[in-house]
Design a protein around this motif. Sequence first.
Motif, PDB file in Angstrom:
ATOM      1  N   ALA A 220    -113.716 -31.950   1.007  1.00  0.00           N
ATOM      2  CA  ALA A 220    -112.490 -32.190   1.773  1.00  0.00           C
ATOM      3  C   ALA A 220    -111.708 -30.885   1.861  1.00  0.00           C
ATOM      4  CB  ALA A 220    -111.646 -33.277   1.096  1.00  0.00           C
ATOM      5  N   ASP A 221    -110.583 -30.929   2.558  1.00  0.00           N
ATOM      6  CA  ASP A 221    -109.759 -29.726   2.699  1.00  0.00           C
ATOM      7  C   ASP A 221    -109.409 -29.147   1.333  1.00  0.00           C
ATOM      8  OD1 ASP A 221    -109.859 -30.296   5.354  1.00  0.00           O
ATOM      9  OD2 ASP A 221    -107.707 -30.655   5.608  1.00  0.00           O
ATOM     10  N   ILE A 222    -109.458 -27.834   1.226  1.00  0.00           N
ATOM     11  CA  ILE A 222    -109.097 -27.142  -0.015  1.00  0.00           C
ATOM     12  C   ILE A 222    -107.585 -26.963  -0.054  1.00  0.00           C
ATOM     13  CG2 ILE A 222    -109.312 -24.976  -1.293  1.00  0.00           C
ATOM     14  CD1 ILE A 222    -112.128 -24.693  -0.071  1.00  0.00           C
ATOM     15  N   ASP A 223    -106.953 -27.520  -1.084  1.00  0.00           N
ATOM     16  CA  ASP A 223    -105.504 -27.412  -1.272  1.00  0.00           C
ATOM     17  C   ASP A 223    -105.219 -26.074  -1.962  1.00  0.00           C
ATOM     18  OD1 ASP A 223    -102.830 -27.613  -1.878  1.00  0.00           O
ATOM     19  OD2 ASP A 223    -102.959 -29.637  -2.714  1.00  0.00           O
ATOM     20  N   LEU A 224    -104.766 -25.089  -1.198  1.00  0.00           N
ATOM     21  CA  LEU A 224    -104.525 -23.764  -1.759  1.00  0.00           C
ATOM     22  C   LEU A 224    -103.472 -23.783  -2.857  1.00  0.00           C
ATOM     23  CD1 LEU A 224    -104.624 -21.139   1.137  1.00  0.00           C
ATOM     24  CD2 LEU A 224    -106.346 -21.669  -0.590  1.00  0.00           C
ATOM     25  N   ARG A 225    -102.537 -24.719  -2.785  1.00  0.00           N
ATOM     26  CA  ARG A 225    -101.511 -24.805  -3.824  1.00  0.00           C
ATOM     27  C   ARG A 225    -102.155 -25.075  -5.182  1.00  0.00           C
ATOM     28  NH1 ARG A 225     -98.146 -29.644  -2.302  1.00  0.00           N
ATOM     29  NH2 ARG A 225    -100.278 -30.448  -2.229  1.00  0.00           N
ATOM     30  N   ALA A 226    -103.125 -25.984  -5.206  1.00  0.00           N
ATOM     31  CA  ALA A 226    -103.799 -26.310  -6.464  1.00  0.00           C
ATOM     32  C   ALA A 226    -104.617 -25.121  -6.961  1.00  0.00           C
ATOM     33  CB  ALA A 226    -104.705 -27.530  -6.281  1.00  0.00           C
ATOM     34  N   VAL A 227    -105.292 -24.413  -6.038  1.00  0.00           N
ATOM     35  CA  VAL A 227    -106.078 -23.235  -6.415  1.00  0.00           C
ATOM     36  C   VAL A 227    -105.167 -22.150  -6.982  1.00  0.00           C
ATOM     37  CG1 VAL A 227    -107.577 -21.400  -5.544  1.00  0.00           C
ATOM     38  CG2 VAL A 227    -107.870 -23.747  -4.714  1.00  0.00           C
TER      39      VAL A 227
END
Length: 480
Positions: A220-227
């Motif tokens: 699914a879409d990669i959540d940059l905030r979590a990364v």
Amino acid sequence: MRFDLEDTSAPTTSGLPSLRVRSWFIDGVNPEAPRPFSSGLPTSPEDFLTKLPTDTLACWVRGHSGLVGFGRTLRLSATGADRFTRLSAAWRALAGTAEVDDPVQLPGSGLLGFSSLAFADDSRTASVIDVPTFLMGRRDGRVWLTQITYPDQDVSPLRLSDARLSPVRGARLSAGRVTAGKYRRIVGEVSARLRAAADDPADDLLKVVLARDTVVQADADIDLRAVLGRLNRAFPSTWTYAVAGLVGATPELLIGVQDGVVSSRVLAGTYRVQHDPESELDAARKQLGAHKDSQEHRYAIHSLEQSLTPLSSDLRVDSEPHLLALSNVIHLASDARGTLDTRVPAAGSAAAGGVRGGAGDLGPGAGPGTGGAADRPWALEVAAAVHPTAAVGGVPTDQATRVIRESEAADRGRFAGPIGWIDGYGNGQLGIALRCGQLEARDRIRLWAGAGIMPDSDPESELAETWAKMKPMRQALGLE
């Protein structure tokens, strides 16, 4: 509203808009200051991350301090060998016509852009400066908000509310353009070439930095905030960044410029941590003191001195390197610091290029503490003088970059290029884009890592070093 100046063919900026910039402290009692958070200032990094938008996000953060941008008012972009020159000229012109109200007067307040530049002159990837619509900064315990708009632009007040972080799901690795097998082969070929050069007085090739890539595909879409949150927690002493879809955590500051003082941190020589960095310092000291790593570090320091001394006559570099311990690797590190000389404006400056807002005319964007800034090199111009360093290119630069192009046969994009922020006063911080990945789609990211190749390099060892350097991103993407 968005204005993009895409890949101009000359350093002219007649099409650039004027910008209106205002900064406020938002942690005090000023009734006129915006209130961007629905429930008061966040009390933890995690609380802050959940309130960030999931797109058009840019940041440069170290520990609990730094800069985070939302939205995009303007993008400047350029490709080619003169990308630094054209972007710097446009940025000086933009600063010269901006209307700035900046009572905050801290590094990163006022007009600011997030910048990421391609590694190679022939890269097809554009080098960019992204100007956010809103920017939030935290430094020395103070928090401020900046809004950057066009004079006639109607922008709703920033209001941030909770949006749950989404860990990356179903991440899986696949080979990149420079596969593990290809990397072993080219390391062997280049190290043999370096050994031959050592016996040939007419060949001065001493070191080449070779890189490789892998691709991570998610469900699914990669959540940059979590990364970004995982990188920041795991590596608080590095600079965590996201600019134009390039995300990572770099330990290496290419250049910092603040009120005429330039600083830099050079890393070269790597020990791979097996278990715990603190317990392995003695082993790292022994390995990094050996010929290969210590010689590699000397090359990096020498190239930095050669590049910066023409800009700073009082440049001071650590007489001996120190160990920089991270959770996955330990580096040899040296710091440099000096005062930028006041002189005829550097090539690429607005005065040299004939664009408005040039040296001697900083315009409304000039602020206290910027005296003489127009007559000194600005941050992008200093970065142009030192890029690529021996730590990411090789020695000598021109010959090493030719070997890189022939051996890798792959466009690095913005990997190993300068990345960070610049302001309207000539200041900025630009790191080297390491320990990173470039988003190629919402659910796909390409990771890059490199190693310095010397005459006695072992292909398996260098391959293992690239895996160690990719570990921060693999962990942040949920692969480990």
